[in-house]
Design a protein around this motif. Structure first.
Motif, PDB file in Angstrom:
ATOM      1  N   LYS A   1      17.686 -26.589  -5.003  1.00 17.85           N
ATOM      2  CA  LYS A   1      16.488 -26.546  -4.265  1.00 17.85           C
ATOM      3  C   LYS A   1      16.520 -27.295  -2.940  1.00 17.85           C
ATOM      4  N   MET A   2      17.240 -28.626  -2.980  1.00 14.23           N
ATOM      5  CA  MET A   2      17.517 -29.581  -1.915  1.00 14.23           C
ATOM      6  C   MET A   2      18.334 -28.626  -1.265  1.00 14.23           C
TER       7      MET A   2
ATOM      8  N   ALA B   1      12.310 -31.390  -1.551  1.00 13.45           N
ATOM      9  CA  ALA B   1      12.797 -30.793  -3.018  1.00 13.45           C
ATOM     10  C   ALA B   1      12.356 -32.015  -4.129  1.00 13.45           C
TER      11      ALA B   1
ATOM     12  N   TYR C   1      13.996 -34.590  -4.885  1.00 17.62           N
ATOM     13  CA  TYR C   1      15.222 -34.971  -5.245  1.00 17.62           C
ATOM     14  C   TYR C   1      15.349 -36.572  -5.425  1.00 17.62           C
TER      15      TYR C   1
END
Length: 144
Positions: free
Chosen positions: A3-4, A73, A75
């Motif tokens: 996603k990142m 994201a 993260y």
């Protein structure tokens, strides 16, 4: 991580900024029959989750795109941020500190040789203040 990477890639395309070569090597793009792109992590740089960019003058804009992607994201696995000779300057130091302020897992920060002035050091100093309760155990700011 996927996603990142997708957010980072999209932002780079929108702003017409090249993706970082090291990060790009960590990923490979595969196309399946219906032309849908799948991103796969091909490797991590080490057992620790680290982002290392060395000798790639992506400037504060490139660092900002990466930190924004990691933030968007959500993260939070990064424990090491090593951005040496990226020419990130004070604004890059500010966005890195902003990311670290929401990710308490970062233990190692290396911003060597990035043209950081006392203003950028002030951002880092605020991050290192006891009331922030960040667990950074290693900080490198040589040659700024």
């Amino acid at each position: 991580m996927d996603k990142m990477w997708a957010i980072y890639t999209k932002s780079c395309k929108q702003l017409e900024v090249p993706r970082n070569k090291v990060l790009e090597e960590q990923h490979k793009e595969e196309y399946i029959d219906n032309n849908k792109m799948i991103l796969k992590v091909s490797k991590y740089l080490s057992d620790a989750f680290q982002f290392t960019i060395l000798n790639d003058p992506i400037g504060w804009q490139g660092i900002k795109l990466l930190m924004d992607a990691m933030t968007t994201a959500k993260y939070k696995h990064a424990t090491i941020l090593r951005f040496c000779k990226t020419n990130c300057e004070d604004e890059g130091a500010r966005v890195v500190c902003k990311y670290i302020s929401i990710n308490e897992n970062v233990k190692f920060l290396d911003l060597m040789s990035n043209l950081i002035s006392p203003l950028g050091c002030e951002f880092i100093g605020k991050l290192m203040a006891p009331e922030m309760k960040r667990g950074i155990t290693h900080l490198k700011l040589d040659h700024n």
